[in-house]
Design an enzyme around this catalytic site. Sequence first.
Site, PDB file in Angstrom:
ATOM      1  CG  ASN A  38     -58.955  24.683 -77.994  1.00 52.07           C
ATOM      2  OD1 ASN A  38     -57.819  23.939 -78.074  1.00 52.07           O
ATOM      3  ND2 ASN A  38     -59.970  24.535 -77.218  1.00 52.07           N
ATOM      4  CD  GLN A  45     -60.648  30.058 -80.898  1.00 50.36           C
ATOM      5  OE1 GLN A  45     -60.391  30.623 -82.232  1.00 50.36           O
ATOM      6  NE2 GLN A  45     -60.426  30.397 -79.935  1.00 50.36           N
ATOM      7  CG  HIS A  51     -59.837  30.469 -74.937  1.00 47.18           C
ATOM      8  ND1 HIS A  51     -60.388  30.318 -76.328  1.00 47.18           N
ATOM      9  CD2 HIS A  51     -59.792  29.233 -74.386  1.00 47.18           C
ATOM     10  CE1 HIS A  51     -60.533  29.241 -76.660  1.00 47.18           C
ATOM     11  NE2 HIS A  51     -60.267  28.357 -75.504  1.00 47.18           N
ATOM     12  CG  HIS A  53     -58.726  25.369 -72.027  1.00 47.06           C
ATOM     13  ND1 HIS A  53     -59.940  25.409 -71.804  1.00 47.06           N
ATOM     14  CD2 HIS A  53     -58.617  25.756 -73.442  1.00 47.06           C
ATOM     15  CE1 HIS A  53     -60.654  25.785 -72.622  1.00 47.06           C
ATOM     16  NE2 HIS A  53     -59.880  26.065 -73.856  1.00 47.06           N
TER      17      HIS A  53
END
Length: 65
Positions: A38, A45, A51, A53
Amino acid sequence: GSAVNEENAPVVGHIFAVIAKLASELGFAEKGYRVVSNIGEQGQQTVPHLHFHVLAGRDMTWPPG
């Protein structure tokens, strides 16, 4: 910034290699998995950061949700 770019591409490549290794070790590589990142305000955000997932263990439809 929080986006994948030329500056952080080497570390992002390493992250994807580690994800593939872990997927194999944890036994979900064969059936497949999804990697999601994202980015930005429309990616939900509020604090810019990079990051990923790793989603596995169930059938995933398209569009995601």
